[in-house]
Design a protein around this motif. Sequence first.
Motif, PDB file in Angstrom:
ATOM      1  N   PRO A 171       0.794  -1.226   0.000  1.00  0.00           N
ATOM      2  CA  PRO A 171       0.000   0.000   0.000  1.00  0.00           C
ATOM      3  C   PRO A 171       0.829   1.280   0.000  1.00  0.00           C
ATOM      4  CG  PRO A 171       0.194  -0.786   2.234  1.00  0.00           C
ATOM      5  CD  PRO A 171       0.971  -1.758   1.371  1.00  0.00           C
ATOM      6  N   THR A 172       2.141   1.148   0.041  1.00  0.00           N
ATOM      7  CA  THR A 172       3.017   2.318   0.107  1.00  0.00           C
ATOM      8  C   THR A 172       3.769   2.523  -1.200  1.00  0.00           C
ATOM      9  OG1 THR A 172       3.258   2.083   2.500  1.00  0.00           O
ATOM     10  CG2 THR A 172       4.941   3.377   1.358  1.00  0.00           C
ATOM     11  N   ALA A 173       4.569   1.545  -1.601  1.00  0.00           N
ATOM     12  CA  ALA A 173       5.222   1.559  -2.917  1.00  0.00           C
ATOM     13  C   ALA A 173       4.443   0.586  -3.790  1.00  0.00           C
ATOM     14  CB  ALA A 173       6.685   1.148  -2.806  1.00  0.00           C
ATOM     15  N   PHE A 174       3.484   1.100  -4.529  1.00  0.00           N
ATOM     16  CA  PHE A 174       2.582   0.252  -5.301  1.00  0.00           C
ATOM     17  C   PHE A 174       3.377  -0.715  -6.180  1.00  0.00           C
ATOM     18  CE2 PHE A 174       0.022   4.415  -5.342  1.00  0.00           C
ATOM     19  CZ  PHE A 174      -0.456   4.183  -4.069  1.00  0.00           C
ATOM     20  N   VAL A 175       2.826  -1.894  -6.382  1.00  0.00           N
ATOM     21  CA  VAL A 175       3.541  -2.925  -7.135  1.00  0.00           C
ATOM     22  C   VAL A 175       3.842  -2.480  -8.565  1.00  0.00           C
ATOM     23  CG1 VAL A 175       1.487  -4.151  -7.983  1.00  0.00           C
ATOM     24  CG2 VAL A 175       3.616  -5.424  -7.524  1.00  0.00           C
ATOM     25  N   GLU A 176       3.079  -1.519  -9.073  1.00  0.00           N
ATOM     26  CA  GLU A 176       3.336  -1.015 -10.426  1.00  0.00           C
ATOM     27  C   GLU A 176       4.685  -0.296 -10.537  1.00  0.00           C
ATOM     28  OE1 GLU A 176      -0.995  -1.757 -10.022  1.00  0.00           O
ATOM     29  OE2 GLU A 176       0.476  -0.679  -8.786  1.00  0.00           O
ATOM     30  N   HIS A 177       5.287   0.078  -9.407  1.00  0.00           N
ATOM     31  CA  HIS A 177       6.651   0.607  -9.457  1.00  0.00           C
ATOM     32  C   HIS A 177       7.597  -0.407 -10.107  1.00  0.00           C
ATOM     33  CE1 HIS A 177       5.253   3.549  -6.433  1.00  0.00           C
ATOM     34  NE2 HIS A 177       6.336   4.246  -6.715  1.00  0.00           N
ATOM     35  N   GLU A 178       7.318  -1.684  -9.884  1.00  0.00           N
ATOM     36  CA  GLU A 178       8.177  -2.725 -10.450  1.00  0.00           C
ATOM     37  C   GLU A 178       8.099  -2.747 -11.974  1.00  0.00           C
ATOM     38  OE1 GLU A 178      10.368  -4.595  -9.015  1.00  0.00           O
ATOM     39  OE2 GLU A 178       9.895  -4.479  -6.882  1.00  0.00           O
ATOM     40  N   ALA A 179       6.932  -2.392 -12.517  1.00  0.00           N
ATOM     41  CA  ALA A 179       6.813  -2.317 -13.977  1.00  0.00           C
ATOM     42  C   ALA A 179       7.695  -1.203 -14.519  1.00  0.00           C
ATOM     43  CB  ALA A 179       5.355  -2.092 -14.377  1.00  0.00           C
ATOM     44  N   ALA A 180       7.725  -0.067 -13.821  1.00  0.00           N
ATOM     45  CA  ALA A 180       8.585   1.036 -14.244  1.00  0.00           C
ATOM     46  C   ALA A 180      10.054   0.638 -14.154  1.00  0.00           C
ATOM     47  CB  ALA A 180       8.312   2.270 -13.386  1.00  0.00           C
ATOM     48  N   TYR A 181      10.415  -0.078 -13.100  1.00  0.00           N
ATOM     49  CA  TYR A 181      11.805  -0.513 -12.948  1.00  0.00           C
ATOM     50  C   TYR A 181      12.181  -1.497 -14.054  1.00  0.00           C
ATOM     51  CZ  TYR A 181      16.115  -2.045 -10.704  1.00  0.00           C
ATOM     52  OH  TYR A 181      17.431  -2.330 -10.443  1.00  0.00           O
ATOM     53  N   ARG A 182      11.284  -2.428 -14.320  1.00  0.00           N
ATOM     54  CA  ARG A 182      11.514  -3.397 -15.408  1.00  0.00           C
ATOM     55  C   ARG A 182      11.691  -2.677 -16.744  1.00  0.00           C
ATOM     56  NH1 ARG A 182       6.303  -5.977 -15.891  1.00  0.00           N
ATOM     57  NH2 ARG A 182       5.862  -4.274 -17.327  1.00  0.00           N
ATOM     58  N   ASP A 183      10.824  -1.709 -17.011  1.00  0.00           N
ATOM     59  CA  ASP A 183      10.897  -0.989 -18.279  1.00  0.00           C
ATOM     60  C   ASP A 183      12.152  -0.122 -18.365  1.00  0.00           C
ATOM     61  OD1 ASP A 183       8.520  -2.173 -18.975  1.00  0.00           O
ATOM     62  OD2 ASP A 183       7.280  -0.411 -18.550  1.00  0.00           O
ATOM     63  N   SER A 259       1.372  -1.570 -16.132  1.00  0.00           N
ATOM     64  CA  SER A 259       2.264  -0.427 -16.307  1.00  0.00           C
ATOM     65  C   SER A 259       2.093   0.580 -15.177  1.00  0.00           C
ATOM     66  CB  SER A 259       1.982   0.261 -17.640  1.00  0.00           C
ATOM     67  OG  SER A 259       0.700   0.878 -17.615  1.00  0.00           O
ATOM     68  N   TYR A 260       3.126   1.357 -14.943  1.00  0.00           N
ATOM     69  CA  TYR A 260       3.069   2.388 -13.903  1.00  0.00           C
ATOM     70  C   TYR A 260       1.945   3.379 -14.190  1.00  0.00           C
ATOM     71  CZ  TYR A 260       4.773   5.771 -10.475  1.00  0.00           C
ATOM     72  OH  TYR A 260       4.879   6.621  -9.403  1.00  0.00           O
ATOM     73  N   SER A 261       1.753   3.713 -15.463  1.00  0.00           N
ATOM     74  CA  SER A 261       0.725   4.693 -15.823  1.00  0.00           C
ATOM     75  C   SER A 261      -0.685   4.144 -15.656  1.00  0.00           C
ATOM     76  CB  SER A 261       0.924   5.176 -17.263  1.00  0.00           C
ATOM     77  OG  SER A 261       0.827   4.104 -18.173  1.00  0.00           O
ATOM     78  N   SER A 262      -0.823   2.831 -15.449  1.00  0.00           N
ATOM     79  CA  SER A 262      -2.145   2.280 -15.164  1.00  0.00           C
ATOM     80  C   SER A 262      -2.570   2.577 -13.732  1.00  0.00           C
ATOM     81  CB  SER A 262      -2.156   0.763 -15.397  1.00  0.00           C
ATOM     82  OG  SER A 262      -1.429   0.077 -14.378  1.00  0.00           O
ATOM     83  N   ARG A 263      -1.605   2.935 -12.885  1.00  0.00           N
ATOM     84  CA  ARG A 263      -1.885   3.215 -11.472  1.00  0.00           C
ATOM     85  C   ARG A 263      -1.719   4.693 -11.132  1.00  0.00           C
ATOM     86  NH1 ARG A 263      -2.026  -0.044  -6.718  1.00  0.00           N
ATOM     87  NH2 ARG A 263      -2.764   1.319  -5.050  1.00  0.00           N
ATOM     88  N   VAL A 264      -0.755   5.347 -11.776  1.00  0.00           N
ATOM     89  CA  VAL A 264      -0.428   6.741 -11.477  1.00  0.00           C
ATOM     90  C   VAL A 264      -0.632   7.570 -12.738  1.00  0.00           C
ATOM     91  CG1 VAL A 264       1.355   8.327 -10.678  1.00  0.00           C
ATOM     92  CG2 VAL A 264       1.249   5.997  -9.756  1.00  0.00           C
ATOM     93  N   LEU A 265      -1.400   8.644 -12.621  1.00  0.00           N
ATOM     94  CA  LEU A 265      -1.709   9.465 -13.787  1.00  0.00           C
ATOM     95  C   LEU A 265      -0.430  10.046 -14.371  1.00  0.00           C
ATOM     96  CD1 LEU A 265      -4.822  11.303 -12.294  1.00  0.00           C
ATOM     97  CD2 LEU A 265      -4.833   9.524 -14.064  1.00  0.00           C
ATOM     98  N   PRO A 266      -0.136   9.755 -15.639  1.00  0.00           N
ATOM     99  CA  PRO A 266       1.132  10.212 -16.217  1.00  0.00           C
ATOM    100  C   PRO A 266       1.122  11.696 -16.548  1.00  0.00           C
ATOM    101  CG  PRO A 266      -0.159   9.090 -17.887  1.00  0.00           C
ATOM    102  CD  PRO A 266      -0.922   8.951 -16.594  1.00  0.00           C
ATOM    103  N   ARG A 267       2.301  12.288 -16.506  1.00  0.00           N
ATOM    104  CA  ARG A 267       2.509  13.654 -16.961  1.00  0.00           C
ATOM    105  C   ARG A 267       2.940  13.612 -18.420  1.00  0.00           C
ATOM    106  NH1 ARG A 267       0.398  12.997 -12.187  1.00  0.00           N
ATOM    107  NH2 ARG A 267       0.606  14.790 -10.828  1.00  0.00           N
ATOM    108  N   PRO A 268       2.849  14.737 -19.114  1.00  0.00           N
ATOM    109  CA  PRO A 268       3.320  14.757 -20.504  1.00  0.00           C
ATOM    110  C   PRO A 268       4.760  14.265 -20.603  1.00  0.00           C
ATOM    111  CG  PRO A 268       2.102  16.762 -20.008  1.00  0.00           C
ATOM    112  CD  PRO A 268       2.263  16.025 -18.706  1.00  0.00           C
ATOM    113  N   GLY A 269       4.983  13.289 -21.454  1.00  0.00           N
ATOM    114  CA  GLY A 269       6.313  12.725 -21.618  1.00  0.00           C
ATOM    115  C   GLY A 269       6.724  11.791 -20.503  1.00  0.00           C
ATOM    116  N   GLY A 270       5.782  11.439 -19.625  1.00  0.00           N
ATOM    117  CA  GLY A 270       6.133  10.665 -18.439  1.00  0.00           C
ATOM    118  C   GLY A 270       5.905   9.178 -18.543  1.00  0.00           C
ATOM    119  N   THR A 271       5.845   8.637 -19.757  1.00  0.00           N
ATOM    120  CA  THR A 271       5.616   7.200 -19.905  1.00  0.00           C
ATOM    121  C   THR A 271       6.785   6.491 -20.574  1.00  0.00           C
ATOM    122  OG1 THR A 271       4.433   7.587 -21.992  1.00  0.00           O
ATOM    123  CG2 THR A 271       3.103   7.463 -19.986  1.00  0.00           C
ATOM    124  N   SER A 272       7.897   7.181 -20.741  1.00  0.00           N
ATOM    125  CA  SER A 272       9.079   6.573 -21.348  1.00  0.00           C
ATOM    126  C   SER A 272      10.074   6.193 -20.261  1.00  0.00           C
ATOM    127  CB  SER A 272       9.744   7.555 -22.328  1.00  0.00           C
ATOM    128  OG  SER A 272       8.879   7.867 -23.397  1.00  0.00           O
TER     129      SER A 272
END
Length: 294
Positions: A171-183, A259-272
Amino acid sequence: SWAAAPAGYDYRVDLRVVYQYYCDNLPRPDEPQYPLWQGLRPTSTLTATGLRARLEECTGHASPPAERTALQQRNLDDILAVTGIPERTLESHLRFSVFTFRDIVHKRLGDRNPFTNTGVRYSGSHDDEALNAGVERFTADPAAARDLSYDSDLTGKVKIPVLTLHAIGDPTAFVEHEAAYRDALAGAHRDRNLVQTFTDEHEHSGLSTSEYANSIAALDGWVRTGDRPTPRSIAASCARFDRAYGTGCLYEPEYRPSSYSSRVLPRPGGTSWPAMTAAQEKSWSRVDGVGIAP
């Protein structure tokens, strides 16, 4: 071309502005005003206890549902629905968005703004149109965002084996952080150095001792032999350690986070990913004074 601070802060940026939209007590209308990207004005004497009281005043967060007013319940429901933050960690995330942001902005970045929510569309409330029209908006100072990114973002260019263990219900570091790390590692062509494991647990830390011991042994074996384990082989080897520790093996070897953006609203250019490439890091390293204050 950097537009925003590390994406790991974004959901707390969203919490900070959404909370203020509904609660209007941080600051209160009769208190000195400040932009919300500051987290808290530098001279404020607000404590964690005081923050908890304001959260309770607005949402009844610490009270049984039957004791909340209708407005408190609606405020709480809207804040949780829009931000996606679990109710049980709402207070801790709010503390980050207040006290940690104050530290970053005033002590580390010389009062500059590294955060942005321009262009973010909030949804899930009882009135999204009013929320998006009324929520505070701001755009990052590009140099401040660069400095925080230089300090915090990863290039993904890891040269050694990395094995992660993450609770699916963290509940603190959402598991979707791992998707960002993997990517990030995949973007740097280093994902061969990464094995990720996930468990059916619901805490940020304090996972099963059997799993910790198993993970250390699996990583040690990978380093010593060069044989890369798999999530399935790691799950299978846990039983040996559970005989010693008896805390359970709750691996889900087929799980893969969204993906991280499925959990956290992305900013412009924030999905790469990686968010800061090795080339950017090298270029920024030549900028005099780049980074945050120690």
